[in-house]
Design a protein around this motif. Structure first.
Motif, PDB file in Angstrom:
ATOM      1  N   GLU A   6       0.835  -1.192   0.000  1.00 31.08           N
ATOM      2  CA  GLU A   6       0.000   0.000   0.000  1.00 31.08           C
ATOM      3  C   GLU A   6       0.879   1.253   0.000  1.00 31.08           C
ATOM      4  OE1 GLU A   6      -2.498  -0.365   3.398  1.00 31.08           O
ATOM      5  OE2 GLU A   6      -3.470  -2.209   2.684  1.00 31.08           O
ATOM      6  N   ARG A   7       0.215   2.398  -0.083  1.00 34.85           N
ATOM      7  CA  ARG A   7       0.960   3.660  -0.146  1.00 34.85           C
ATOM      8  C   ARG A   7       1.866   3.840   1.067  1.00 34.85           C
ATOM      9  NH1 ARG A   7      -2.602   8.883  -1.093  1.00 34.85           N
ATOM     10  NH2 ARG A   7      -3.006   7.678  -2.980  1.00 34.85           N
ATOM     11  N   THR A   8       1.359   3.443   2.249  1.00 34.40           N
ATOM     12  CA  THR A   8       2.187   3.595   3.451  1.00 34.40           C
ATOM     13  C   THR A   8       3.445   2.722   3.371  1.00 34.40           C
ATOM     14  OG1 THR A   8       0.804   1.916   4.544  1.00 34.40           O
ATOM     15  CG2 THR A   8       0.292   4.248   4.971  1.00 34.40           C
ATOM     16  N   HIS A   9       3.314   1.514   2.834  1.00 28.90           N
ATOM     17  CA  HIS A   9       4.481   0.657   2.663  1.00 28.90           C
ATOM     18  C   HIS A   9       5.491   1.292   1.706  1.00 28.90           C
ATOM     19  CE1 HIS A   9       1.275  -2.529   3.526  1.00 28.90           C
ATOM     20  NE2 HIS A   9       2.116  -2.634   4.547  1.00 28.90           N
ATOM     21  N   ARG A  10       4.991   1.777   0.581  1.00 28.65           N
ATOM     22  CA  ARG A  10       5.885   2.341  -0.439  1.00 28.65           C
ATOM     23  C   ARG A  10       6.606   3.580   0.092  1.00 28.65           C
ATOM     24  NH1 ARG A  10       4.762   0.346  -5.592  1.00 28.65           N
ATOM     25  NH2 ARG A  10       3.018  -1.133  -5.618  1.00 28.65           N
ATOM     26  N   ARG A  11       5.863   4.401   0.815  1.00 23.93           N
ATOM     27  CA  ARG A  11       6.471   5.602   1.368  1.00 23.93           C
ATOM     28  C   ARG A  11       7.557   5.237   2.386  1.00 23.93           C
ATOM     29  NH1 ARG A  11       1.969   8.441   2.187  1.00 23.93           N
ATOM     30  NH2 ARG A  11       1.618   7.536   4.258  1.00 23.93           N
TER      31      ARG A  11
END
Length: 550
Positions: free
Chosen positions: A31-36
């Motif tokens: 998810e976006r949090t992982h990628r960030r």
């Protein structure tokens, strides 16, 4: 070319398989949090690619006479020699196992998968394999993370799939014990016991797909081990099949009749025998469940609190302390709730603090309230700040999720793996700092600086376990060598400090080179002597546990 009796001797090309955690959960995407988080901590912009294509499975090497003997033992339908079935039982779930099946063009596989239904069939299979010189690798849920499920590419071998041996044999409600076959999975154990108002209370992270036999064979530790005990604490009796015959071990709650021979086979990883039945302690199913979060200013303060809880005998059933890095990653991934918790930590003076999760399970609100009050007083006295039930329940909701997330990290061409150990309280802080530091330096020297995070999750009066997770950019030209360099350095540091090479993952093939450090040269000779006695031909899981002789 075809072999006699319809057993193919040609190599086969089949769809790539057995490349993800075998549990029932859905495939996880980053998810976006992982990628960030990955961009900020590792400097990588990930692109996920699911493993696909086809792989070559080498031909089976079983002689027609051997296949006939195995079919006589368990029935023709339960001797599987086609490439797809063999690939599905090819190895475990370590990072190195998964790399091999995800990336290589040719994948090692057993020569057949044999699926017995009874103890007598297991005995017959062992007899046939001894006669024909075939290695036997017992297989439960396939979740080994230490190379525990392979005989080596040069050894003719079968996988002994115990999934048909999946019955609850007996329940003694008066003594609070249950007898199960080895192929009972975690969910089935709880379902079958739950129908009688009981629970085993053993919940390792692999619970969704691992099995009772696998737990006992590897000395598994469940997430409630601080309160309930590890699986070896729950074993009352065993039935074990060996090439020399059957062992029935365990009488009464305790015995003074010499050394406890159960201890030879609990944790023996299928190298000394095949566990075909196990009697375990059970207890009434929990009707009251409470999980809470706490914050501590740093890892040292958290360690002091966890130690005092255990030594004062007021510890909860679940007790888990994350270090500063694991806490930071956990809060980052939580998004807005994580940011709110971090702000609260700062307000209470816990900048860069550590999370502790406590959990109680039982049948009485009154009892759990009393236990909580005792534990809470210790936690507060040691500098803990309560974070409430929402934090604990969030952990509980995601307790089995890490292996699925690892699949997504592997899809993104990252190194993601774990290792674990245990030590006395007096050396645990040094062990944590040393092993984390060694992993960081080793991988940074390879130009792949990692995120290394750790937690304590199994506490004892004299010490505790340490579980470490490593994430780094994958070194594409030699990913296996990259991880081996890091793990070798970590294991050398662990043994130098006098800690154990494994608390609950077992020895397998990966840790076997360090067994002499663990038990000494004479200890290894004792194990070899036992193996020569029960397995004179050396067919039982020959690549694990016991270092080869000179």
């Amino acid at each position: 070319m075809s072999a006699e009796n319809g057993v193919s001797q040609d190599s086969a090309t089949v769809s790539r398989a057995n490349v993800r955690w075998p549990g029932p959960g859905a495939v996880v995407r980053l998810e976006r949090t992982h990628r960030r988080l990955l961009r900020r901590r590792l400097g990588v912009d990930v692109v996920e690619r699911s493993p696909s294509g086809r792989v070559r499975v080498p031909p089976g090497r079983l002689a027609p006479a051997a296949v006939a003997a195995l079919r006589s033992a368990v029935g023709t339908a339960h001797v599987r020699t086609d490439a797809a079935d063999r690939l599905a039982r090819a190895g475990g779930m370590s990072y190195l196992d998964l790399l091999h099946r995800r990336d290589d063009d040719t994948v090692d596989a057993p020569d057949a998968v044999v699926v017995p239904a009874t103890h007598d069939e297991v005995v017959a299979v062992l007899g046939a394999c001894e006669e024909h010189g075939i290695a036997v690798v017992p297989y439960g849920g396939g979740t080994s993370v230490v190379g525990g499920l392979g005989a080596g590419p040069d050894r003719c071998a079968i996988t002994l799939d115990l999934s048909r041996m999946n019955a609850l044999v007996d329940v003694d409600e008066v003594s609070q014990t249950a007898t199960m076959q080895p192929g009972v999975t975690g969910p089935d154990a709880e379902r079958l016991l739950g129908e009688q108002g009981l629970t085993l209370g053993h919940f390792p992270q692999s619970w969704e797909c691992s099995t009772v036999g696998g737990w006992v064979a590897t000395r598994s530790a469940g997430q409630l081990s601080t309160g309930v005990g590890r699986i070896d604490d729950l074993v009352v009796a065993l039935r074990v099949a060996t090439p020399r015959g059957t062992l029935e071990l365990g009488r009464g709650p305790r015995s003074a009749a010499g050394p406890d021979l159960r201890e030879l086979f609990v944790g023996s990883e299928g190298a000394l025998g095949v566990i075909t039945e196990v009697r375990l302690r059970v207890r009434p199913a929990s009707t009251v469940v409470r999980y809470l979060g706490w914050s501590f200013p740093d890892f040292a303060a958290g360690l002091a609190a966890v130690r005092r809880l255990r030594q004062d005998d007021v510890a909860p059933d679940l007790l888990r302390l994350s270090d500063e890095t694991e806490t930071a990653v956990t809060l980052d991934l939580a998004g807005r709730p994580g940011r709110a918790l971090r702000a609260y930590q700062r307000m209470r003076g816990h900048v860069g603090g550590c999370l502790v999760i406590t959990g109680w399970e039982g049948t009485s609100n009154t009892t759990i309230r009393a236990r909580r009050a005792l534990a809470d007083s210790v936690l507060r006295a040691e500098g803990g700040v309560p974070l409430g039930e929402r934090v604990g329940e969030s952990w509980l909701h995601g307790r089995y999720g890490a292996p699925y997330l690892r699949d997504a990290l592997l899809d993104a061409s990252l190194l993601a793996e774990t290792l674990e150990t245990a030590a006395d309280w007096s050396s645990l802080a040094e062990l944590h700092a040393t092993v984390v530091g060694v992993l960081e330096r080793t991988l940074s020297d390879l130009d792949t600086p990692p995120v290394v995070m750790a937690h304590v999750s199994h506490a004892y009066p004299t010490g505790a376990s340490l579980y470490i997770t490593v994430i780094a950019r994958r070194l594409d030209d030699d990913p296996a060598g990259q991880w081996w360099a890091a793990k070798r350095a970590a294991l050398e540091a662990i043994t130098d400090l006098g800690a154990t090479i494994t608390h609950h993952h077992a020895v397998g093939a990966d840790h076997r080179p360090w067994m002499t450090d663990e038990v000494g040269a004479l200890g290894v000779e004792v194990l070899r002597a036992v193996k020569r006695t029960v397995d004179p031909a050396g067919i039982l899981n020959p690549a694990v546990l016991i270092p080869p002789g000179e």
